[in-house]
Design an enzyme around this catalytic site. Structure first.
Site, mmCIF file in Angstrom:
data_model
loop_
_atom_site.group_PDB
_atom_site.id
_atom_site.type_symbol
_atom_site.label_atom_id
_atom_site.label_comp_id
_atom_site.label_asym_id
_atom_site.label_seq_id
_atom_site.Cartn_x
_atom_site.Cartn_y
_atom_site.Cartn_z
ATOM 1 C CB SER A 157 -0.895 0.012 1.239
ATOM 2 O OG SER A 157 -1.420 1.316 1.411
ATOM 3 C CG HIS A 211 -3.987 -1.403 -1.512
ATOM 4 N ND1 HIS A 211 -5.147 -2.126 -1.745
ATOM 5 C CD2 HIS A 211 -4.278 -0.542 -0.509
ATOM 6 C CE1 HIS A 211 -6.098 -1.719 -0.907
ATOM 7 N NE2 HIS A 211 -5.595 -0.748 -0.151
ATOM 8 C CG ASP A 252 -5.026 2.713 0.966
ATOM 9 O OD1 ASP A 252 -6.002 1.940 0.980
ATOM 10 O OD2 ASP A 252 -3.872 2.351 1.240
ATOM 11 C CG MET A 273 -8.133 7.642 2.471
ATOM 12 S SD MET A 273 -7.270 7.634 4.045
ATOM 13 C CE MET A 273 -6.461 6.035 3.965
ATOM 14 C CG HIS A 282 -9.263 0.606 -0.245
ATOM 15 N ND1 HIS A 282 -8.622 0.352 0.952
ATOM 16 C CD2 HIS A 282 -10.586 0.693 0.053
ATOM 17 C CE1 HIS A 282 -9.516 0.296 1.919
ATOM 18 N NE2 HIS A 282 -10.708 0.512 1.405
ATOM 19 C CG MET A 321 -11.220 3.839 2.287
ATOM 20 S SD MET A 321 -9.611 3.794 3.108
ATOM 21 C CE MET A 321 -8.553 3.695 1.682
ATOM 22 C CG MET A 354 -11.611 -2.105 5.660
ATOM 23 S SD MET A 354 -10.139 -1.769 4.682
ATOM 24 C CE MET A 354 -9.072 -0.955 5.882
ATOM 25 C CG ASP A 380 -6.201 -2.447 3.426
ATOM 26 O OD1 ASP A 380 -5.099 -2.191 3.957
ATOM 27 O OD2 ASP A 380 -6.802 -1.645 2.680
HETATM 28 C C1 DX5 Z 1 -6.173 2.049 5.657
HETATM 29 C C2 DX5 Z 1 -5.769 1.611 4.287
HETATM 30 C C3 DX5 Z 1 -4.663 0.627 4.218
HETATM 31 C C4 DX5 Z 1 -3.375 1.075 4.840
HETATM 32 C C5 DX5 Z 1 -2.803 -0.123 5.519
HETATM 33 O O1 DX5 Z 1 -7.345 2.772 5.554
HETATM 34 O O2 DX5 Z 1 -6.864 1.023 3.603
HETATM 35 O O3 DX5 Z 1 -4.442 0.157 2.890
HETATM 36 O O4 DX5 Z 1 -2.431 1.567 3.937
HETATM 37 O O5 DX5 Z 1 -1.683 0.269 6.204
HETATM 38 P P1 DX5 Z 1 -0.906 -0.633 7.225
HETATM 39 O O6 DX5 Z 1 -0.412 -1.828 6.462
HETATM 40 O O7 DX5 Z 1 0.140 0.272 7.701
HETATM 41 O O8 DX5 Z 1 -1.888 -1.057 8.291
HETATM 42 ZN ZN ZN Z 2 -6.442 0.070 1.602
#
Ligand code: DX5
Ligand code: ZN
Length: 222
Positions: free
Chosen positions: A7, A32, A34, A36, A65, A67, A136, A174
């Site tokens: 990620s 991956h 993320d 947001m 992903h 969010m 999650m 994740d």
């Molecule tokens: C959190 C993200 C993850 C995040 C995971 O909202 O969806 O993908 O990057 O990070 P680690 O591996 O540090 O928990």
């Molecule tokens: Zn993620």
């Protein structure tokens, strides 16, 4: 086959191309990303332009992903930017079936994400429509959080639902994934591991991926 999806949330954004190439050389299967929006989760990251840049530096599948609220509006821009897999949260999509169809029509693989408190049963009527489920294992929004143990039970339940469907649906996890938790989620039935902190905050990205890979192999050989 277990896939490892580093990620980028935990990467150094000033050296993104270099870190992606190190991840690729270390044996990453996907990248991956993320996304947001500061509404669905209390944090803001990036949008399609960053995905488009990353697309230039790797041929690995891009696992995006989302969010965000109003995911429907952003399916086409993320697909155009180079997303190969687009996952949306069950909790943010009022018309989930329609959203999944739109993702598939865009040419991307479609996945649905469940927050730690969202029951597996919420996907029962839609499971056959999707390519991937993402459970999650922390609350979404931030990297570096501690793995929530109670999600192991959900991974097992999801694995049963997927097996019953007789479809090839990937089961991704994740949050808080490192060498130790990797073994547990694989035992529970996961086959795609997202990891941010344990890979990008390590001294060596390549060594971190290969030690994660070793942990997964030990498990799948048992
Ligand atoms: C959190 C993200 C993850 C995040 C995971 O909202 O969806 O993908 O990057 O990070 P680690 O591996 O540090 O928990
Ligand atoms: Zn993620």
């Amino acid at each position: 086959m277990i896939r490892i999806a580093p990620s980028l949330l935990a990467a150094d954004f000033g050296h993104l191309a270099k870190q992606i190439s190190e991840a690729e050389q270390g044996g990453a299967d996907w990248i991956h990303l993320d996304v947001m929006d500061g509404h669905f989760v209390p944090n803001i990251t990036f949008g399609p332009p960053l995905v488009r840049s990353v697309r230039k530096y790797t041929k690995l599948p891009l696992d995006v992903h989302l969010m965000i609220e109003d995911a429907d509006k952003f399916i086409a821009p993320f697909r155009a930017a180079g997303a190969d897999i687009i996952t949306v949260h069950q909790e943010s999509c009022l018309h989930l079936y329609r959203t999944i169809q739109a993702i598939k029509e865009s040419g991307s693989k479609a996945g649905v994400v469940l927050n730690p408190a969202t029951p597996v049963d919420t996907l029962k009527s839609i499971i056959e429509e999707i390519d991937l489920v993402l459970i999650m294992t922390v609350e979404p929004g931030f990297g570096g959080q501690q793995f929530i143990q109670s999600t192991l039970q959900k991974i097992q339940e999801m694995r049963e639902m997927i097996n019953l469907s007789k479809k090839e649906i990937l089961l991704e996890v994740d949050g808080g994934i490192d060498r130790d938790t990797a073994a547990d989620v694989i035992d529970a039935g996961a086959n795609v591991l997202v990891a941010g902190t344990s890979i990008f905050k390590a001294d060596s990205i390549q060594a971190a991926i290969s030690s994660l890979r070793t942990a997964t192999k030990k498990r799948t050989q048992q």
